[in-house]
Design a protein around this motif. Structure first.
Motif, PDB file in Angstrom:
ATOM      1  N   LYS A  52       0.799  -1.079  -0.091  1.00 30.62           N
ATOM      2  CA  LYS A  52       0.167  -0.011   0.097  1.00 30.62           C
ATOM      3  C   LYS A  52       0.899   1.192   0.041  1.00 30.62           C
ATOM      4  O   LYS A  52       0.202   2.283   0.112  1.00 30.62           O
ATOM      5  N   GLY A  53       2.049   1.123   0.232  1.00 35.84           N
ATOM      6  CA  GLY A  53       2.982   2.220   0.055  1.00 35.84           C
ATOM      7  C   GLY A  53       4.083   2.555   1.118  1.00 35.84           C
ATOM      8  O   GLY A  53       4.833   3.466   0.907  1.00 35.84           O
ATOM      9  N   ALA A  54       4.163   1.996   2.147  1.00 35.36           N
ATOM     10  CA  ALA A  54       5.039   2.110   3.015  1.00 35.36           C
ATOM     11  C   ALA A  54       6.309   1.386   2.404  1.00 35.36           C
ATOM     12  O   ALA A  54       6.357   0.729   1.767  1.00 35.36           O
ATOM     13  N   ARG A  55       7.480   2.069   3.104  1.00 35.37           N
ATOM     14  CA  ARG A  55       8.748   1.940   2.708  1.00 35.37           C
ATOM     15  C   ARG A  55       9.282   0.516   3.213  1.00 35.37           C
ATOM     16  O   ARG A  55       9.130   0.363   4.376  1.00 35.37           O
ATOM     17  N   GLN A  56       9.965  -0.235   2.245  1.00 33.86           N
ATOM     18  CA  GLN A  56      10.434  -1.378   2.906  1.00 33.86           C
ATOM     19  C   GLN A  56      11.739  -1.006   3.995  1.00 33.86           C
ATOM     20  O   GLN A  56      11.535  -1.783   4.889  1.00 33.86           O
ATOM     21  N   VAL A  57      12.342  -0.166   3.891  1.00 38.90           N
ATOM     22  CA  VAL A  57      13.372   0.105   5.094  1.00 38.90           C
ATOM     23  C   VAL A  57      12.616   0.386   6.310  1.00 38.90           C
ATOM     24  O   VAL A  57      12.946  -0.055   7.542  1.00 38.90           O
ATOM     25  N   VAL A  58      11.603   1.133   6.198  1.00 32.47           N
ATOM     26  CA  VAL A  58      10.606   1.389   7.482  1.00 32.47           C
ATOM     27  C   VAL A  58      10.139   0.006   7.748  1.00 32.47           C
ATOM     28  O   VAL A  58      10.120  -0.105   9.283  1.00 32.47           O
ATOM     29  N   ALA A  59       9.463  -0.799   7.082  1.00 35.83           N
ATOM     30  CA  ALA A  59       8.979  -1.945   7.477  1.00 35.83           C
ATOM     31  C   ALA A  59       9.936  -2.789   8.171  1.00 35.83           C
ATOM     32  O   ALA A  59       9.925  -3.391   9.326  1.00 35.83           O
ATOM     33  N   ASP A  60      11.152  -2.951   7.689  1.00 33.99           N
ATOM     34  CA  ASP A  60      12.340  -3.711   8.469  1.00 33.99           C
ATOM     35  C   ASP A  60      12.670  -3.119   9.818  1.00 33.99           C
ATOM     36  O   ASP A  60      12.860  -3.654  10.682  1.00 33.99           O
ATOM     37  N   TYR A  61      12.515  -1.669   9.697  1.00 32.41           N
ATOM     38  CA  TYR A  61      12.910  -0.960  11.089  1.00 32.41           C
ATOM     39  C   TYR A  61      11.936  -1.409  11.969  1.00 32.41           C
ATOM     40  O   TYR A  61      12.056  -1.636  13.138  1.00 32.41           O
TER      41      TYR A  61
ATOM     42  N   CYS B  58       9.817  -3.825  12.133  1.00 32.10           N
ATOM     43  CA  CYS B  58       9.803  -5.265  12.464  1.00 32.10           C
ATOM     44  C   CYS B  58      11.104  -5.453  13.627  1.00 32.10           C
ATOM     45  O   CYS B  58      10.701  -6.242  14.759  1.00 32.10           O
ATOM     46  N   GLU B  59      12.121  -5.041  13.695  1.00 35.65           N
ATOM     47  CA  GLU B  59      13.324  -5.021  14.235  1.00 35.65           C
ATOM     48  C   GLU B  59      12.980  -4.482  15.615  1.00 35.65           C
ATOM     49  O   GLU B  59      13.358  -5.360  16.989  1.00 35.65           O
ATOM     50  N   GLN B  60      12.525  -3.442  15.644  1.00 40.04           N
ATOM     51  CA  GLN B  60      12.145  -2.783  17.073  1.00 40.04           C
ATOM     52  C   GLN B  60      10.859  -3.396  17.720  1.00 40.04           C
ATOM     53  O   GLN B  60      10.996  -3.688  18.891  1.00 40.04           O
ATOM     54  N   TYR B  61       9.862  -3.925  16.797  1.00 43.42           N
ATOM     55  CA  TYR B  61       8.917  -4.653  17.453  1.00 43.42           C
ATOM     56  C   TYR B  61       9.570  -6.026  18.349  1.00 43.42           C
ATOM     57  O   TYR B  61       9.367  -6.097  19.407  1.00 43.42           O
ATOM     58  N   ASP B  62      10.511  -6.723  17.739  1.00 39.80           N
ATOM     59  CA  ASP B  62      11.330  -7.736  18.259  1.00 39.80           C
ATOM     60  C   ASP B  62      11.788  -7.408  19.634  1.00 39.80           C
ATOM     61  O   ASP B  62      12.137  -8.140  20.412  1.00 39.80           O
ATOM     62  N   LYS B  63      12.386  -6.155  19.555  1.00 39.52           N
ATOM     63  CA  LYS B  63      13.139  -5.692  20.751  1.00 39.52           C
ATOM     64  C   LYS B  63      12.188  -4.998  21.826  1.00 39.52           C
ATOM     65  O   LYS B  63      12.799  -4.531  22.704  1.00 39.52           O
TER      66      LYS B  63
ATOM     67  N   GLY C 153      11.913   7.169  15.678  1.00 42.03           N
ATOM     68  CA  GLY C 153      12.643   6.651  14.791  1.00 42.03           C
ATOM     69  C   GLY C 153      12.135   6.925  13.088  1.00 42.03           C
ATOM     70  O   GLY C 153      12.899   7.400  12.301  1.00 42.03           O
ATOM     71  N   ILE C 154      11.065   6.585  13.057  1.00 38.55           N
ATOM     72  CA  ILE C 154      10.402   6.631  11.751  1.00 38.55           C
ATOM     73  C   ILE C 154      10.329   8.335  11.288  1.00 38.55           C
ATOM     74  O   ILE C 154      10.689   8.533   9.831  1.00 38.55           O
ATOM     75  N   ARG C 155      10.381   9.085  12.122  1.00 38.51           N
ATOM     76  CA  ARG C 155      10.160  10.599  11.920  1.00 38.51           C
ATOM     77  C   ARG C 155      11.488  10.798  11.305  1.00 38.51           C
ATOM     78  O   ARG C 155      11.751  11.497  10.422  1.00 38.51           O
TER      79      ARG C 155
END
Lengths: 136, 333
Positions: free
Chosen positions: B190-199, B201-206, B216-218
């Protein structure tokens, strides 16, 4: 997102004619995208736009297996359902139908369904805009 | 513990007419489950009020033919039936009676209710649950946590009245240990950037707090679609399984094993069943655990195109996983 790619059907979008062959509106087919069958009285709104032109609430009729009703009529019908997955016919009563002389094969259909779902503070809403082929 | 399947899991095939009601029942049986959970307003709404004797007979015939036990009936508190007013308490109780009676006729012993059901209503409904000899569980689902005040008050009500008719439907979505991949991939479509998606996911796991991820996204120059991804992921939560106290486990009427994706090795890709199911067993839970597959809804965006996920395959994998986990515990001795 919930079933939204299935909401507006590819078939069944056409003008509606009276016995004299005059246009009196147009119709299209849609399914509800909520995961339960919809008690008709829960339908708060059904808005229809074609190529950006919006029609009035009073012009809209919904035909399910239970019959054909206006939006106001349905507000008193909690015992009748629009079944989960059922393709209902939406009729828009408009003298000019889809527009005299407009023979564009694909038209932009923009439909929003609002349901008064008790447990959800803002209710349930689904909005889909799609190019649909206009049948003769 | 025994396994069950909610027909919510097969919603897309049912919606598209690829499986009818009996076809869904047969698929549940073929998955190896012992029980079934239905949503009457999804599967058989026309029978919901005053089911015909023929329908009841047909249903009972299916249960016999497919060797299934009717386990749970999912109902909804529709107190906003009309635009201009709420239903009165008496009207709500009448509707509830009709729903419970339907469940009873079909042989269900558990009623699944929602957190939108007031505690006052539940207390008024207790005699009805006694009369029909059924139990009711209120569903606890992410992002609601075990410490949610509503459930605190529900537990108080159960203890104060001493009722065994009320309890919890524990949805395992509260133990989402990784951001659901199907959801993240949808947000990227839907248009979110992959680099943000990876970020994210990584932060969710932490287990990084949401406001920190937002910052961080800002800093990454977040777009509205990037923040939409975060908002979607924030509907998930991870509760420490150790927070499942004995007192809570004792109040569980049914476990909903929510699933978004099970991989080809029969492992849930984001919900921590591997920890939670043994823990439930160790605390003496012997009820049903019900597959509630919900991953199909992440393929319903128009951007996804005509792809349909194989709900039956997901269901079969999930049931194999549950059986493996249950076999690994000693609860069946």
């Amino acid at each position: 997102m919930l079933l939204e790619k299935y909401m507006l059907c590819d078939e069944g979008f056409h003008n509606l004619f009276d016995e004299h062959g005059e246009t009196r509106g147009f119709q299209f087919l849609m399914r509800s995208t909520y995961y339960r069958s919809v008690r008709l009285s829960l339908i708060e709104g059904l808005t229809v736009k074609v190529d950006g032109k919006e029609y009035r609430r009073e012009q809209i009729r919904l035909t399910t297996r239970e019959g054909t009703f206006s939006l106001d009529e349905m507000t008193t019908m909690p015992e009748l359902y629009w079944e989960f997955g059922e393709k209902a016919v939406v009729t828009v009563l408009e003298q000019d139908g889809l527009g005299r002389g407009n023979n564009e094969p694909y038209r932009k259909l923009d439909v929003t369904l609002n349901l008064r779902v008790s447990y959800a503070f803002k209710g349930f809403s689904a909005s889909v805009c799609k190019l649909v082929r206009q049948e003769c | 513990m025994k396994t069950c399947v909610s027909l919510y899991s097969l919603q897309e095939m049912f919606y598209l007419g690829k499986l009818d009601f009996e076809g869904c029942v047969a698929a549940v049986s073929a998955s190896g489950a012992q029980g079934i959970e239905i949503l009457p307003e999804m599967n058989c709404c026309k029978q919901y009020k005053n089911p015909t004797p023929a329908f009841v007979e047909t249903w009972k015939g299916w249960m016999e033919k497919y060797h299934l036990e009717p386990v749970c009936l999912d109902i909804f508190p529709d107190y906003k039936l009309y635009a201009n007013r709420f239903l009165t308490l008496r009207e709500q109780l009448e509707m509830f009676r009709s729903n419970v009676e339907f469940g009873k006729k079909l042989g269900f012993s558990i009623i699944r209710g929602l957190r939108a059901t007031s505690l006052y209503f539940l207390e008024q409904a207790l005699p009805l649950l006694e009369e029909y000899d059924v139990s009711m569980g209120i569903e606890l689902h992410s992002p609601t946590r075990l410490s949610d005040p509503y459930f605190g008050k529900l537990f108080e009500l159960i203890e104060r009245t001493g009722t065994r008719r009320l309890g919890l439907v524990l949805d395992l979505s509260i133990f989402t240990n990784h951001a659901p991949g199907v959801l993240v991939r949808q947000e990227v479509r839907k248009g979110a950037r992959q680099v943000v998606a990876d970020y994210v996911c990584e932060q969710y796991d932490k287990r990084t707090p949401q406001d920190e991820i937002e910052r961080g996204i800002r800093q990454m120059g977040g777009t509205p679609k990037d923040f939409a991804l975060l908002k979607a992921v924030a509907h998930s939560c991870y509760e420490e399984p150790t927070n499942l106290t004995q007192s809570i486990v004792d109040k569980i009427k049914l476990v909903h094993a929510k699933s978004y994706e099970v991989d080809e090795n029969d492992r849930d890709t984001c919900i921590d069943c591997e920890t939670v199911i043994p823990m439930l067993a160790s605390k003496g839970y012997t009820g049903y655990i019900s597959t509630e597959y919900e991953g199909q809804r992440f393929f319903h965006d128009p951007e996804c195109g005509p792809f349909e996920v194989d709900e039956v395959e997901q269901l079969n994998r999930h049931q194999r996983m549950l059986k493996r986990l249950i076999a690994g515990t000693n609860s069946n001795r």
